[in-house]
Enzyme design. Structure first.
Site, short mmCIF file in Angstrom:
data_model
loop_
_atom_site.label_atom_id
_atom_site.label_comp_id
_atom_site.label_asym_id
_atom_site.label_seq_id
_atom_site.Cartn_x
_atom_site.Cartn_y
_atom_site.Cartn_z
CB THR A 146 0.05 -7.09 -5.23
OG1 THR A 146 0.77 -6.26 -4.93
CG2 THR A 146 -0.21 -7.85 -6.03
CE LYS A 168 -1.38 -4.54 -7.12
NZ LYS A 168 0.10 -4.47 -7.77
CB THR A 179 3.33 -3.33 -10.94
OG1 THR A 179 4.38 -3.88 -11.76
CG2 THR A 179 1.83 -4.29 -10.49
CD GLU A 259 7.19 -4.44 -3.56
OE1 GLU A 259 8.23 -4.25 -4.03
OE2 GLU A 259 6.66 -4.83 -4.03
CG ASN A 378 11.04 -6.53 -4.26
OD1 ASN A 378 9.50 -6.91 -4.78
ND2 ASN A 378 10.46 -5.03 -3.97
#
Lengths: 383, 383
Positions: A146, A168, A179, A259, A378
C-alpha cells in the site's frame, strides 16, 4: 522468492484496477501440497474487517489451500455486504482452483469504510490463477503493497526444508497486530497444532514487538501454510527458530519502511521485574509523540523517555533508573548522567536502553520517529 | 486579572533570565488572607519533578500562603540537588514574605533533566516580591508561558465572591494531568476540605478531559488558594459551578493554543454503558495519530475512528456503532453511512459524536489535530 521459496507453492501478483495508481493489487498464493496445513493470527482490534471474520473461521480446522490478498481497499466496516463480498471472493477463487471455499483465506488492505469493486477483484483473481507460478513470490509481494516503498520478503533454510515469507505494512503498525498482511510458507512436514503453536510463538517476539505509530489495524493477518513438499520433518525447535527468523526479518523490514520515518529506533528495556513490565515500558516510550519528535530532531531529550516511563505500571524506583542513548548514559540513578551533547543521532539507527534496576527480564520494541513526512502521508491521502 | 481578580491576592511576573528568549519566567502569587486555604492536584506520572514532590507535602495541611512558579526549566529528574533547589526556593520566598516555607508551593516547567540556575531564580524571586501587586495577575500569567502563544486567564463571579485563574500549557497535555501549571484563587470563605473536594470535582471534568498529544508531564500542578477576603460564604454547589467554569475555560484555552494545532476537536461519546467506557473511547480516539493526521488534512476518514474504538474495552457491538463528523452521519449501524464527502472540515472546530448504543452515559474529550507544526515545534527545540 519469499512465499515460493519453499517447495509446493505457486503465487501470482496482478493488476486488477483496485488502486488508482494502476499498480499491482491482487495476489494469490496456492499450496499444492501434498499437505495443506494452515495456521494464522489476526488483529485483536474489536472492529475487525470482513476478511478477518471470514479467515478466522477458515483456519479453525488447520487446513488452508490458498490465500487471496488485495490492496486498494480494506473491506472493513462494510456491514453484511462486505462479508458477502469476502465470501464471494473465496468461492470464486476456490472454484477456479478446484478446492473448497472453506479452505481459502482472504486478506484485504486499504481504505476503511468502502465496498470493494467486486467485478474488478474477481477478474483479477482469474488473471492471478492463470499466472500462478513457482517463481511468483516476488510478484505477489509487490501486489500487496500500500504505502510501502519496497516489497518485503525473507527466507530461512533448514536441513532439507525452507521457510519463506512476504509482508506489507507501513502505517497503523502497533502490537497485536500492526496493519500488516503476512504470508509465510514452508515445505516442512508439520502438523496443524505445531504450525499454530510455532506461529504464535514467532509472532509474539516479532510482529507483536513492532510499534510504528501506536495505531492498530482492523485487518492484520499473519498466515502460515505448510506443504510438506520437502518430505523433511524438522526438529520443532529448529523449525521454530527458522520461523522466528523469517518473522523477525519481515517485522524489521516493516519498521525500516514505516511511513515517513527517518530513524529506526530499538528500545531495549532491561532489568525489568517481569517480561510484561519490560514490554509495557518499551511500548509506552514507542508511543510517546514527544519522544518520537525529539529523535526526528536528533535531540537526545531523555526527559521525554522518563516522562513516558512514568505513565506505566511497571515496577521501578524513580531514583534507580538509567537511560542510555546510542551508548551514552544520559540518565544515571534517576538523575542527570553524562552530557547529552555527546549523543550522536545523525545516523538512521537509534538504540535506547532503559534500565529499570528491578529484576532480570528484558524486552525489545522496535519503533520509528514521528516526522513531517508521516504527517504528510497521513493527512494528504485517505488510507 | 486572573489570579488577582479575587480580593486578598497579589501577584507579579518578572524576567529572571531562565529563558534564553529573555521573556518573563518567574511568577509569584501571594495570599494575603485573612484565610490561607490551599488545595492542589498533581500529575499522576510516577516520575514526578522535585517541585511536585515538595508541593504535595505543602498542601497536606490545607494551608498555602504563596506559590512561586518558573518557566525555563522543569527541575525534573534532577535527583537530590533538584529537590534541595526546590526547598531552597521555598525557603527563600518564605523568608522574604515572612511566612513558613512549609506553606509555599513551588511549580516549574521547561526542559527535563537540567538543574535550575539558582542565583538567577532567587534574584527573580526577590524582584517578584518587590513588584507584587493586586493588579499583577496578567504579568504572572505571562511569566509562566513556555511554548504557549497566549496567556491564559479566566474569571467567574458569584454573589459577592470571585474565582479567577491562570494556566500555562501547550504540549504534553494528557489526562491526569497535562503539562500544565494552573493557579486558581478565590476570595470566598471555604474550608480546606471543601476546597480540596471542589478542586478534584472541577479538574475531573475539565483538565482531566483535555488530551492534546497523549503525553503526560512530570510537573503538572493545579493549585487553588482561598483568601476569604470577600467575607462571603458561598453555597457549595454555586462555588463548585464557578470553579468548574473557570477550570473548563482554562482547559479549553489550553487546547485552543495546543502546539501546532490547526483544528480544535471535541469528541463526544454517547450512549456508553458507563462513564469510564465513554472516557476510554474518547481518549483512544484523541490519541490516534492517524485520526489526528486525517483531521489536519481535512479528510473525514471515519475508519480511523472505528479502528481506534476497536482497541478499547468499552461495551459495544460493532454492528450498532454510529459516527457523526460535523453533523454528517458517516457511519450508521456499524457500516457505511452518509457520503463522507459531505463533511466540511475547513473550519477550526471539529465535532465528533461516537454513538456506542450501549447505555446512557456521555463524556466529552477535547483534543486537536497532529500537524507539521507539532512535529516542527517538538523536534526543532528541546522543551
Amino acid at each position: 522468492m519469499s512465499v515460493t521459496a519453499a517447495k509446493g507453492f505457486r503465487a501470482a501478483g496482478v493488476t486488477a484496477g483496485l488502486k488508482p495508481s494502476g499498480k499491482p493489487d491482487v495476489a494469490v498464493v496456492v499450496n499444492d501440497g501434498p499437505e495443506h496445513v494452515g495456521a494464522a493470527v489476526f488483529t485483536s482490534n474489536r472492529v475487525e474487517a470482513a476478511p478477518v471474520t471470514w479467515s478466522r473461521q477458515v483456519v479453525t480446522d488447520g487446513r488452508v489451500d490458498a490465500v487471496i490478498l488485495n490492496s486498494g481497499g480494506a473491506n472493513a466496516i462494510t456491514g453484511g455486504q462486505g462479508f458477502a463480498d469476502t465470501h464471494a471472493t473465496a468461492e470464486h477463487l476456490a472454484d477456479r482452483l478446484g478446492v473448497s471455499a472453506g479452505d481459502v483465506v482472504v486478506c484485504s488492505t486499504g481504505l476503511i469504510g468502502e465496498l470493494l469493486p467486486m467485478p474488478k477483484l474477481l477478474a483479477g483473481a482469474d488473471e492471478a490463477v492463470e499466472t500462478l507460478s513457482a517463481e511468483g513470490g516476488s510478484a505477489a509481494a509487490e501486489a500487496i503493497m500500500t504505502t510501502d516503498t519496497v516489497a518485503k520478503e525473507a527466507v530461512s533454510t533448514g536441513d532439507g526444508w525452507t521457510v519463506g515469507g512476504m509482508a506489507k505494512g507501513a502505517g497503523m503498525l502497533a502490537p497485536a497486530l500492526a496493519t500488516m498482511l503476512v504470508v509465510v510458507t514452508t515445505d516442512a512436514l508439520i502438523d496443524p497444532t505445531q504450525a499454530s503453536e510455532a506461529l504464535r510463538a514467532a509472532t509474539s517476539v516479532s510482529f507483536d514487538r513492532v510499534d510504528s505509530d501506536g495505531c492498530q489495524s482492523t485487518n492484520d493477518t499473519v498466515l502460515l501454510m505448510a506443504s510438506g513438499a520437502s518430505g523433511a520433518r524438522p526438529d520443532p525447535a529448529q523449525f521454530g527458530a527458522a520461523l522466528t527468523e523469517v518473522c523477525t526479518d519481515l517485522a524489521q523490514q516493516l519498521i525500516g519502511d514505516a511511513e515517513g520515518a527517518a530513524h529506526d529506533i530499538t528500545i531495549e528495556t532491561v532489568h525489568a521485574a517481569t517480561l510484561e513490565d519490560a514490554l509495557e515500558v518499551g511500548r509506552a516510550i514507542a508511543r510517546n509523540n514527544l519522544f518520537k519528535c525529539a529523535i526526528f530532531g536528533q535531540d537526545p531529550n531523555w526527559g521525554r523517555i522518563l516522562a513516558a516511563l512514568g505513565t506505566t505500571k511497571a515496577a521501578f524506583e524513580p531514583g534507580r533508573l538509567g537511560v542510555c542513548i546510542n551508548g551514552i548514559q544520559v540518565c544515571r540513578d534517576g538523575g542527570v548522567g553524562d552530557d547529552r551533547n555527546l549523543v550522536d543521532l545523525t545516523g538512521r539507527d537509534v538504540h535506547i536502553v532503559v534500565d529499570l534496576d528491578a529484576g532480570d527480564e528484558t524486552a525489545t520494541i522496535w519503533t520509528n520517529d514521528l516526522t513531517h513526512d508521516y504527517v504528510h502521508e497521513n493527512s494528504a491521502y485517505s488510507t
